[in-house]
Design an enzyme around this catalytic site. Structure first.
Site, PDB file in Angstrom:
ATOM      1  N   GLU A 363       0.836  -1.220   0.000  1.00  0.00           N
ATOM      2  CA  GLU A 363       0.000   0.000   0.000  1.00  0.00           C
ATOM      3  C   GLU A 363       0.864   1.261   0.000  1.00  0.00           C
ATOM      4  O   GLU A 363       0.528   2.281   0.628  1.00  0.00           O
ATOM      5  CB  GLU A 363      -1.020  -0.035   1.138  1.00  0.00           C
ATOM      6  CG  GLU A 363      -1.899  -1.272   0.993  1.00  0.00           C
ATOM      7  CD  GLU A 363      -3.307  -1.138   1.460  1.00  0.00           C
ATOM      8  OE1 GLU A 363      -3.763  -0.010   1.714  1.00  0.00           O
ATOM      9  OE2 GLU A 363      -3.972  -2.190   1.539  1.00  0.00           O
TER      10      GLU A 363
HETATM   11  N1  CAA Z   1      -6.419  11.753  -4.625  1.00  0.00           N
HETATM   12  C1  CAA Z   1      -6.865  12.174  -5.821  1.00  0.00           C
HETATM   13  N2  CAA Z   1      -6.049  12.338  -6.882  1.00  0.00           N
HETATM   14  C2  CAA Z   1      -4.748  12.045  -6.715  1.00  0.00           C
HETATM   15  C3  CAA Z   1      -4.219  11.593  -5.495  1.00  0.00           C
HETATM   16  C4  CAA Z   1      -5.119  11.452  -4.417  1.00  0.00           C
HETATM   17  N3  CAA Z   1      -4.718  11.010  -3.219  1.00  0.00           N
HETATM   18  N4  CAA Z   1      -2.894  11.387  -5.642  1.00  0.00           N
HETATM   19  C5  CAA Z   1      -2.597  11.706  -6.910  1.00  0.00           C
HETATM   20  N5  CAA Z   1      -3.719  12.100  -7.556  1.00  0.00           N
HETATM   21  C6  CAA Z   1      -3.833  12.595  -8.931  1.00  0.00           C
HETATM   22  C7  CAA Z   1      -2.904  13.777  -9.126  1.00  0.00           C
HETATM   23  O1  CAA Z   1      -3.508  14.980  -8.740  1.00  0.00           O
HETATM   24  C8  CAA Z   1      -2.622  13.719 -10.619  1.00  0.00           C
HETATM   25  O2  CAA Z   1      -3.707  14.287 -11.325  1.00  0.00           O
HETATM   26  P1  CAA Z   1      -3.476  15.680 -12.157  1.00  0.00           P
HETATM   27  O3  CAA Z   1      -2.535  15.303 -13.265  1.00  0.00           O
HETATM   28  O4  CAA Z   1      -4.841  16.061 -12.603  1.00  0.00           O
HETATM   29  O5  CAA Z   1      -2.875  16.657 -11.172  1.00  0.00           O
HETATM   30  C9  CAA Z   1      -2.633  12.227 -10.914  1.00  0.00           C
HETATM   31  O6  CAA Z   1      -3.359  11.595  -9.849  1.00  0.00           O
HETATM   32  C10 CAA Z   1      -1.228  11.637 -10.954  1.00  0.00           C
HETATM   33  O7  CAA Z   1      -0.625  11.914  -9.717  1.00  0.00           O
HETATM   34  P2  CAA Z   1       0.913  12.235  -9.533  1.00  0.00           P
HETATM   35  O8  CAA Z   1       1.351  13.189 -10.587  1.00  0.00           O
HETATM   36  O9  CAA Z   1       1.112  12.610  -8.117  1.00  0.00           O
HETATM   37  O10 CAA Z   1       1.524  10.793  -9.885  1.00  0.00           O
HETATM   38  P3  CAA Z   1       2.961  10.205  -9.634  1.00  0.00           P
HETATM   39  O11 CAA Z   1       3.321   9.395 -10.816  1.00  0.00           O
HETATM   40  O12 CAA Z   1       3.899  11.269  -9.179  1.00  0.00           O
HETATM   41  O13 CAA Z   1       2.681   9.126  -8.439  1.00  0.00           O
HETATM   42  C11 CAA Z   1       2.380   8.365  -6.188  1.00  0.00           C
HETATM   43  C12 CAA Z   1       2.143   9.470  -7.211  1.00  0.00           C
HETATM   44  C13 CAA Z   1       1.845   8.944  -4.879  1.00  0.00           C
HETATM   45  C14 CAA Z   1       3.836   8.024  -6.042  1.00  0.00           C
HETATM   46  C15 CAA Z   1       1.558   7.127  -6.588  1.00  0.00           C
HETATM   47  O14 CAA Z   1       2.032   6.557  -7.784  1.00  0.00           O
HETATM   48  C16 CAA Z   1       1.575   6.048  -5.503  1.00  0.00           C
HETATM   49  O15 CAA Z   1       0.824   6.137  -4.525  1.00  0.00           O
HETATM   50  N6  CAA Z   1       2.382   4.970  -5.677  1.00  0.00           N
HETATM   51  C17 CAA Z   1       2.346   3.827  -4.744  1.00  0.00           C
HETATM   52  C18 CAA Z   1       1.390   2.789  -5.259  1.00  0.00           C
HETATM   53  C19 CAA Z   1       0.790   1.979  -4.162  1.00  0.00           C
HETATM   54  O16 CAA Z   1       0.548   2.455  -3.051  1.00  0.00           O
HETATM   55  N7  CAA Z   1       0.453   0.735  -4.475  1.00  0.00           N
HETATM   56  C20 CAA Z   1      -0.242  -0.091  -3.564  1.00  0.00           C
HETATM   57  C21 CAA Z   1      -0.873  -1.240  -4.306  1.00  0.00           C
HETATM   58  S1  CAA Z   1      -2.221  -2.002  -3.419  1.00  0.00           S
HETATM   59  C22 CAA Z   1      -1.524  -2.873  -2.179  1.00  0.00           C
HETATM   60  O17 CAA Z   1      -0.360  -2.814  -1.955  1.00  0.00           O
HETATM   61  C23 CAA Z   1      -2.519  -3.702  -1.357  1.00  0.00           C
HETATM   62  C24 CAA Z   1      -1.900  -4.580  -0.390  1.00  0.00           C
HETATM   63  O18 CAA Z   1      -0.711  -4.768  -0.343  1.00  0.00           O
HETATM   64  C25 CAA Z   1      -2.678  -5.290   0.591  1.00  0.00           C
HETATM   65  P1  FAD Z   2       9.517  -0.792  -6.515  1.00  0.00           P
HETATM   66  O1  FAD Z   2       8.524   0.212  -6.925  1.00  0.00           O
HETATM   67  O2  FAD Z   2      10.342  -1.435  -7.573  1.00  0.00           O
HETATM   68  O3  FAD Z   2      10.475  -0.153  -5.419  1.00  0.00           O
HETATM   69  C1  FAD Z   2      11.747  -0.721  -5.073  1.00  0.00           C
HETATM   70  C2  FAD Z   2      12.395   0.214  -4.035  1.00  0.00           C
HETATM   71  O4  FAD Z   2      12.625   1.507  -4.643  1.00  0.00           O
HETATM   72  C3  FAD Z   2      11.501   0.457  -2.812  1.00  0.00           C
HETATM   73  O5  FAD Z   2      12.297   0.601  -1.662  1.00  0.00           O
HETATM   74  C4  FAD Z   2      10.845   1.785  -3.140  1.00  0.00           C
HETATM   75  O6  FAD Z   2      10.423   2.501  -2.000  1.00  0.00           O
HETATM   76  C5  FAD Z   2      11.990   2.501  -3.857  1.00  0.00           C
HETATM   77  N1  FAD Z   2      11.484   3.568  -4.748  1.00  0.00           N
HETATM   78  C6  FAD Z   2      10.755   3.435  -5.886  1.00  0.00           C
HETATM   79  N2  FAD Z   2      10.487   4.649  -6.398  1.00  0.00           N
HETATM   80  C7  FAD Z   2      11.044   5.557  -5.575  1.00  0.00           C
HETATM   81  C8  FAD Z   2      11.121   6.988  -5.575  1.00  0.00           C
HETATM   82  N3  FAD Z   2      10.521   7.726  -6.508  1.00  0.00           N
HETATM   83  N4  FAD Z   2      11.813   7.595  -4.576  1.00  0.00           N
HETATM   84  C9  FAD Z   2      12.404   6.857  -3.587  1.00  0.00           C
HETATM   85  N5  FAD Z   2      12.375   5.506  -3.541  1.00  0.00           N
HETATM   86  C10 FAD Z   2      11.696   4.878  -4.518  1.00  0.00           C
HETATM   87  N6  FAD Z   2      -0.337  -4.621  -4.948  1.00  0.00           N
HETATM   88  C11 FAD Z   2      -1.624  -4.579  -5.384  1.00  0.00           C
HETATM   89  O7  FAD Z   2      -1.946  -3.886  -6.338  1.00  0.00           O
HETATM   90  N7  FAD Z   2      -2.594  -5.287  -4.746  1.00  0.00           N
HETATM   91  C12 FAD Z   2      -2.322  -6.095  -3.698  1.00  0.00           C
HETATM   92  O8  FAD Z   2      -3.236  -6.725  -3.156  1.00  0.00           O
HETATM   93  C13 FAD Z   2      -0.971  -6.172  -3.231  1.00  0.00           C
HETATM   94  N8  FAD Z   2      -0.647  -7.000  -2.202  1.00  0.00           N
HETATM   95  C14 FAD Z   2       0.683  -7.182  -1.889  1.00  0.00           C
HETATM   96  C15 FAD Z   2       1.045  -8.179  -0.972  1.00  0.00           C
HETATM   97  C16 FAD Z   2       2.383  -8.432  -0.735  1.00  0.00           C
HETATM   98  C17 FAD Z   2       2.753  -9.517   0.226  1.00  0.00           C
HETATM   99  C18 FAD Z   2       3.386  -7.681  -1.394  1.00  0.00           C
HETATM  100  C19 FAD Z   2       4.862  -7.980  -1.164  1.00  0.00           C
HETATM  101  C20 FAD Z   2       3.033  -6.693  -2.253  1.00  0.00           C
HETATM  102  C21 FAD Z   2       1.686  -6.431  -2.530  1.00  0.00           C
HETATM  103  N9  FAD Z   2       1.308  -5.488  -3.478  1.00  0.00           N
HETATM  104  C22 FAD Z   2       0.011  -5.411  -3.909  1.00  0.00           C
HETATM  105  C23 FAD Z   2       2.324  -4.741  -4.196  1.00  0.00           C
HETATM  106  C24 FAD Z   2       2.917  -3.596  -3.394  1.00  0.00           C
HETATM  107  O9  FAD Z   2       2.021  -2.546  -3.298  1.00  0.00           O
HETATM  108  C25 FAD Z   2       4.223  -3.194  -4.086  1.00  0.00           C
HETATM  109  O10 FAD Z   2       5.165  -4.227  -3.838  1.00  0.00           O
HETATM  110  C26 FAD Z   2       4.736  -1.853  -3.606  1.00  0.00           C
HETATM  111  O11 FAD Z   2       3.872  -0.819  -3.995  1.00  0.00           O
HETATM  112  C27 FAD Z   2       6.160  -1.572  -4.122  1.00  0.00           C
HETATM  113  O12 FAD Z   2       6.274  -1.796  -5.492  1.00  0.00           O
HETATM  114  P2  FAD Z   2       7.469  -2.713  -6.074  1.00  0.00           P
HETATM  115  O13 FAD Z   2       7.455  -3.985  -5.323  1.00  0.00           O
HETATM  116  O14 FAD Z   2       7.339  -2.771  -7.550  1.00  0.00           O
HETATM  117  O15 FAD Z   2       8.802  -1.953  -5.676  1.00  0.00           O
END
Ligand code: CAA
Ligand code: FAD
Length: 380
Positions: A363
């Site tokens: 997340e």
């Molecule tokens: N609410 C509404 N809009 C938003 C927003 C928010 N919180 N954050 C960004 N946006 C909008 C921006 O305003 C922008 O729109 P405009 O072009 O109109 O301004 C657009 O989205 C793109 O945003 P950014 O330019 O900020 O995009 P970025 O490429 O710089 O990325 C980031 C921003 C915060 C790094 C985002 O990519 C991010 O959160 N990355 C992490 C992904 C992540 O959390 N993955 C989790 C996967 S789910 C999971 O992990 C579940 C699990 O494990 C159990």
């Molecule tokens: P990368 O993006 O390749 O990052 C590698 C390293 O580089 C990290 O330390 C990161 O912080 C760093 N990094 C990358 N970009 C930057 C930057 N701009 N500045 C500084 N540091 C940076 N995803 C889903 O969509 N749904 C799920 O249900 C879900 N469940 C998950 C469950 C598990 C057990 C795991 C391991 C992952 C899960 N994920 C899920 C994915 C998870 O959200 C991603 O692993 C996470 O967002 C990081 O992406 P990545 O693994 O590609 O790492």
């Protein structure tokens, strides 16, 4: 400001605590070893209302607030973070998104079943080349009039094997960048949808994590959630709430380890006294207690923001950053307090230490939380 929990909140917390002690604790070591989480336990969580905590009762949910959600997440995570991640994904990432942005038909068809636990949901944003850099979506959904054709790969998907409903984020118009992304409801069993093998993980081993493959999957147009191009904002808003749940999970893992370490330190003797009487151990316990308290208030603050209708993008990032750091640091200290016993499975703290690590990764990694926070505090 009122720092006391209401009687209702205490009852909810106690119900989750009882469930965790009575139903999750037995078998938790075996589930971790076998990388398995039984359907019967998921059903029991559904029966208790834990899978649709904040969903309106008219869609089968429990109609509780975010504070209740945080309390439930903490109690379940003290014992089994593999259970709480099922709760977190289903509530924050799937039910929330459908309730906030779905059509009435989508809510009747999917939310009513997800909120009761009849269905389990998964949230599919991450890809092999789009993890932290989530706008770099390679999965495509091509508009064919009354349906879309979905192609691509999602990885790391929690509930990937057991889910019935998958919210899949995909690029529909590359020229529009993040404004050309949409989110689709995909059902298990749709032609061309394949589930890869389960990942063999360091922690939360009971939770199933899979790679998913979509080969020319025909998704009806009515399965798109929200306006055309709103999928990335959908993902970001949904994740802001999800981060509150993961922060609560981290607090639960940390406080579970703290409670075990405190008890052990009052029983284990070395140099003629209980080890809690050695200041080095007592100070570790004091650090654990105060850091967990501090992080818990941040989690409650973010939950409160959400309940008040205030913006919680930053408070959820702050809460997750601090709570996950606390979890990693203090589960490691708990292992230290247990000495050699901390290094074997029977005492639980080694598992809590392994489980803590994921809270700094999923997340949004800790580095991503710092991006969210720093962009907010430095903007003019
Ligand atoms: N609410 C509404 N809009 C938003 C927003 C928010 N919180 N954050 C960004 N946006 C909008 C921006 O305003 C922008 O729109 P405009 O072009 O109109 O301004 C657009 O989205 C793109 O945003 P950014 O330019 O900020 O995009 P970025 O490429 O710089 O990325 C980031 C921003 C915060 C790094 C985002 O990519 C991010 O959160 N990355 C992490 C992904 C992540 O959390 N993955 C989790 C996967 S789910 C999971 O992990 C579940 C699990 O494990 C159990
Ligand atoms: P990368 O993006 O390749 O990052 C590698 C390293 O580089 C990290 O330390 C990161 O912080 C760093 N990094 C990358 N970009 C930057 C930057 N701009 N500045 C500084 N540091 C940076 N995803 C889903 O969509 N749904 C799920 O249900 C879900 N469940 C998950 C469950 C598990 C057990 C795991 C391991 C992952 C899960 N994920 C899920 C994915 C998870 O959200 C991603 O692993 C996470 O967002 C990081 O992406 P990545 O693994 O590609 O790492």
């Amino acid at each position: 400001m009122n720092f006391n929990l209401s009687e209702e909140h205490k009852m909810i917390r106690d119900a989750a605590r009882d469930f965790a002690q009575n139903e999750l604790l037995p078998g938790v070591i075996e589930r971790d070893e076998k990388q398995h989480f039984p359907d019967e336990l998921v059903k029991k969580m559904g029966d208790l209302g834990f899978l649709g905590i904040m969903v309106d009762p008219k869609y089968g949910g429990s109609g509780m607030d975010t504070i209740s959600y945080v309390l439930i997440m903490e109690e379940l995570s003290k014992i089994d973070a593999s259970a709480s991640v099922i709760v977190s994904v289903n509530n924050s990432l799937v039910c929330y998104g459908l309730e906030a942005y779905g059509t009435e038909e989508q809510k009747q068809k999917y939310l009513t079943k997800l909120a009761t636990g009849e269905f389990v949901g998964a949230f599919c944003l991450s890809e092999p080349e789009a993890g932290s850099d989530a706008t770099s979506q390679k999965t495509t959904a091509i508009d064919k009039g009354d349906h879309y054709i979905l192609n691509g790969t999602k990885n790391w998907i929690t509930n990937g094997g057991r889910a019935d409903v998958y919210l899949v984020i995909a690029q529909t118009d590359r020229d529009k960048g993040s404004h050309g992304i949409n989110v689709f409801i995909v059902e298990k069993g749709m032609e061309g949808f394949h589930i890869g093998p389960k990942e063999n993980k360091l922690g939360i081993r009971g939770s199933d994590t899979h790679t998913l493959q979509f080969n020319d999957v025909k998704v009806p147009k009515e399965n798109r959630i929200g306006d055309d191009g709103s999928g990335f904002r959908f993902a970001m808003k949904t994740l802001s709430g999800g981060r509150i749940g993961i922060a609560a999970q981290a607090i639960g893992i940390a406080s579970g380890a703290y409670e075990l370490a405190l008890k052990y330190s009052k029983e284990r003797k070395a140099f003629g006294t209980e080890i809690c009487n050695h200041q080095a151990i007592a100070f570790k316990l004091a650090d654990m207690y105060s850091d967990i308290e501090a992080a818990r208030y941040l989690v409650m603050r973010a939950a409160w923001d959400k309940d008040q209708g205030a913006n919680y993008d930053v408070s959820s990032a702050v809460a997750k950053l601090q709570a996950s750091k606390t979890a990693m640091q203090h589960t490691t200290e708990a292992v230290q307090i247990f000495g050699g016993n901390g290094f074997v499975k029977d005492y639980h703290v080694e598992r809590l230490m392994r489980d803590a690590k994921i809270t700094q990764i999923y997340e949004g990694t800790s580095e991503i939380q710092k991006i969210v926070i720093s962009r907010s505090i430095t903007k003019n």
